[in-house]
Design a protein around this motif. Structure first.
Motif, short mmCIF file in Angstrom:
data_model
loop_
_atom_site.label_atom_id
_atom_site.label_comp_id
_atom_site.label_asym_id
_atom_site.label_seq_id
_atom_site.Cartn_x
_atom_site.Cartn_y
_atom_site.Cartn_z
N LYS A 5 4.01 13.83 -2.47
CA LYS A 5 3.55 15.07 -1.89
C LYS A 5 2.03 15.21 -2.00
CE LYS A 5 7.85 17.59 -2.69
NZ LYS A 5 8.50 18.76 -3.35
N ASN A 6 1.48 14.72 -3.07
CA ASN A 6 0.05 14.91 -3.30
C ASN A 6 -0.82 13.87 -2.62
OD1 ASN A 6 0.52 17.15 -4.85
ND2 ASN A 6 0.39 16.06 -6.81
N ASN A 7 -0.21 12.83 -2.04
CA ASN A 7 -0.96 11.82 -1.29
C ASN A 7 -2.05 11.16 -2.14
OD1 ASN A 7 -1.44 10.42 1.13
ND2 ASN A 7 -3.09 11.82 1.70
N PRO A 8 -1.71 10.64 -3.32
CA PRO A 8 -2.74 10.14 -4.24
C PRO A 8 -3.14 8.69 -3.97
CG PRO A 8 -0.63 9.95 -5.29
CD PRO A 8 -0.36 10.55 -3.92
N VAL A 9 -4.36 8.37 -4.36
CA VAL A 9 -4.81 6.98 -4.42
C VAL A 9 -5.68 6.82 -5.66
CG1 VAL A 9 -4.76 6.54 -1.93
CG2 VAL A 9 -6.85 7.42 -2.98
N ILE A 10 -5.78 5.58 -6.12
CA ILE A 10 -6.72 5.20 -7.16
C ILE A 10 -7.73 4.25 -6.52
CG2 ILE A 10 -7.01 3.91 -9.31
CD1 ILE A 10 -4.19 4.92 -10.10
N ALA A 11 -8.99 4.46 -6.80
CA ALA A 11 -10.04 3.63 -6.21
C ALA A 11 -11.04 3.25 -7.30
CB ALA A 11 -10.75 4.38 -5.08
N ARG A 69 1.76 4.35 -12.10
CA ARG A 69 2.11 2.97 -11.75
C ARG A 69 2.35 2.78 -10.26
NH1 ARG A 69 3.62 -1.77 -13.91
NH2 ARG A 69 3.31 -0.99 -16.02
N SER A 70 2.97 3.75 -9.59
CA SER A 70 3.33 3.58 -8.18
C SER A 70 2.24 4.06 -7.21
CB SER A 70 4.63 4.33 -7.88
OG SER A 70 4.45 5.73 -8.10
N VAL A 71 1.11 4.55 -7.74
CA VAL A 71 0.04 5.04 -6.87
C VAL A 71 -0.70 3.86 -6.23
CG1 VAL A 71 -2.12 6.35 -6.79
CG2 VAL A 71 -0.24 7.13 -8.26
N ARG A 87 -5.59 -12.20 -7.57
CA ARG A 87 -4.17 -12.09 -7.92
C ARG A 87 -3.98 -11.96 -9.42
NH1 ARG A 87 -3.74 -16.22 -3.92
NH2 ARG A 87 -3.62 -17.79 -5.57
N ARG A 88 -4.78 -12.66 -10.19
CA ARG A 88 -4.68 -12.59 -11.65
C ARG A 88 -4.99 -11.18 -12.15
NH1 ARG A 88 -8.58 -15.67 -16.04
NH2 ARG A 88 -7.50 -14.94 -17.93
N VAL A 89 -6.06 -10.58 -11.61
CA VAL A 89 -6.42 -9.22 -12.01
C VAL A 89 -5.28 -8.26 -11.66
CG1 VAL A 89 -7.98 -7.29 -11.60
CG2 VAL A 89 -8.89 -9.61 -11.83
N ALA A 90 -4.78 -8.36 -10.43
CA ALA A 90 -3.71 -7.46 -10.00
C ALA A 90 -2.50 -7.56 -10.91
CB ALA A 90 -3.33 -7.76 -8.56
N ALA A 91 -2.16 -8.78 -11.34
CA ALA A 91 -0.99 -8.98 -12.20
C ALA A 91 -1.21 -8.42 -13.60
CB ALA A 91 -0.66 -10.46 -12.28
N ASP A 92 -2.46 -8.33 -14.04
CA ASP A 92 -2.76 -7.87 -15.39
C ASP A 92 -3.01 -6.37 -15.49
OD1 ASP A 92 -2.45 -10.35 -16.51
OD2 ASP A 92 -4.58 -10.87 -16.47
N VAL A 98 -1.40 -2.79 -5.74
CA VAL A 98 -2.82 -3.04 -6.02
C VAL A 98 -3.41 -4.00 -5.01
CG1 VAL A 98 -4.48 -3.81 -7.75
CG2 VAL A 98 -2.35 -2.75 -8.48
N LEU A 99 -4.59 -3.67 -4.50
CA LEU A 99 -5.39 -4.59 -3.71
C LEU A 99 -6.69 -4.82 -4.46
CD1 LEU A 99 -6.11 -6.24 -1.17
CD2 LEU A 99 -6.96 -4.10 -0.15
N VAL A 100 -7.01 -6.07 -4.76
CA VAL A 100 -8.23 -6.42 -5.49
C VAL A 100 -9.14 -7.23 -4.56
CG1 VAL A 100 -9.22 -7.64 -7.47
CG2 VAL A 100 -7.03 -6.43 -7.70
N GLU A 101 -10.38 -6.78 -4.41
CA GLU A 101 -11.41 -7.49 -3.65
C GLU A 101 -12.69 -7.51 -4.48
OE1 GLU A 101 -10.49 -6.87 1.03
OE2 GLU A 101 -11.48 -5.17 0.04
#
Length: 292
Positions: A5-11, A69-71, A87-92, A98-101
């Motif tokens: 409902k709150n439409n959250p993201v983490i950046a 966790r699900s955001v 991929r390593r960062v995302a897994a840790d 998670v998208l890591v660039e």
């Protein structure tokens, strides 16, 4: 917390000096800062700081870390040199979506949004980026050993090398070289410092250079012209033209404006937003790509 409902993201905008971690939803916005997040030069430390920042973010929101966790989360981090480390960062990380660039992407998105333009980012490290008619190009960002030309650490290191050249009589002494020789207690002190100095410590020396250049010091002005020329050469090789606005970002980046030729100096403009704002917009794009 009701994520759907709150439409959250983490950046996350994670640089080599400071990392900013943002939570944004329809009603709230919280940003916390932690230390450097360069996953190439200090992987374990960077991941630990990211985890600590996420925990601090959760505490600020008065929720448990597990509830985030699900955001959908976007991380633009210094030192992400390819898919393997991303991929390593995302897994840790304690997150599921998670998208890591690398940190060049949020810097470009923050500076120009979706509009055409270029950036020359020079902080502790350096890189160049441009977007033109939907095409994005990047150059640099490969770290202090192999690249980072015109960065603060590069300028600081060059200033100390030039000071040694002045001592050897290869170039004329100036107020800058004399001041650095005194500050480091002679040639032995310079060599000892350089043997163990971290990039951000070299970057501190760059402040002496920009200050000296502002007074007309010959060695400092020459070094600033040299660095500005390196930036412009990289940008023009990538396809930059004076038709594109140019942002100079990072701690030392804006100091290069007076040392650029008129064709570049005349189109220098302020960034539309900070890299963390770019990270938030990229997080929103990533969120929109998630399955319903």
């Amino acid at each position: 917390m009701h994520e759907s409902k709150n439409n959250p993201v983490i950046a996350v905008d994670g640089g080599g000096t400071t990392c900013r971690i943002a939570y944004v939803d329809d009603v709230r916005r919280l940003i916390v800062e932690v230390g450097p997040a360069n996953v190439a030069s200090d992987y374990d430390g960077a991941v630990a700081r990211l985890g600590g920042g996420l925990a601090e973010l959760a505490a600020g929101l008065n929720v448990k870390l597990e509830s985030l966790r699900s955001v959908p989360a976007y991380f633009g981090l210094a030192g992400v040199t390819g898919d393997r480390i991303a991929r390593r960062v995302a897994a840790d990380l304690p997150l599921d979506k998670v998208l890591v660039e690398d940190d060049r992407h949020p810097a470009l998105a923050g500076a120009h949004g979706t509009a055409d333009g270029a950036i020359a980012h020079c902080g502790t490290g350096s890189f160049q980026a441009l977007q033109w008619q939907g095409d994005r190009r990047f150059s640099g960002g490969w770290g202090p050993v192999l690249a980072d030309r015109a960065s603060a650490q590069w300028v600081g290191r060059r200033a100390l090398a030039i000071t040694l050249d002045a001592w050897d009589g290869l170039v004329a002494e100036t107020s800058l070289t004399e001041a650095l020789m005194k500050e480091f207690d002679g040639t032995g002190g310079i060599v000892a410092f350089a043997a163990t100095a971290k990039p951000h410590e070299f970057g501190q020396v760059a402040r002496r250079v920009t200050a000296a250049a502002a007074t007309g010091d010959e060695r400092a002005v020459s070094l600033m012209h040299e660095s500005a020329g390196l930036l412009l050469r990289a940008l023009e090789t990538m396809g930059w033209t004076p038709a594109m606005p140019l942002c100079l970002t990072g701690g030392i980046g804006p100091h290069y404006k007076p040392y650029l030729p008129a064709r570049a100096r005349d189109v220098v403009t302020d960034p539309k937003g900070a890299p963390v704002e770019g990270a938030i917009s990229l997080a929103r794009t990533f969120q929109a790509e998630q399955p319903a």
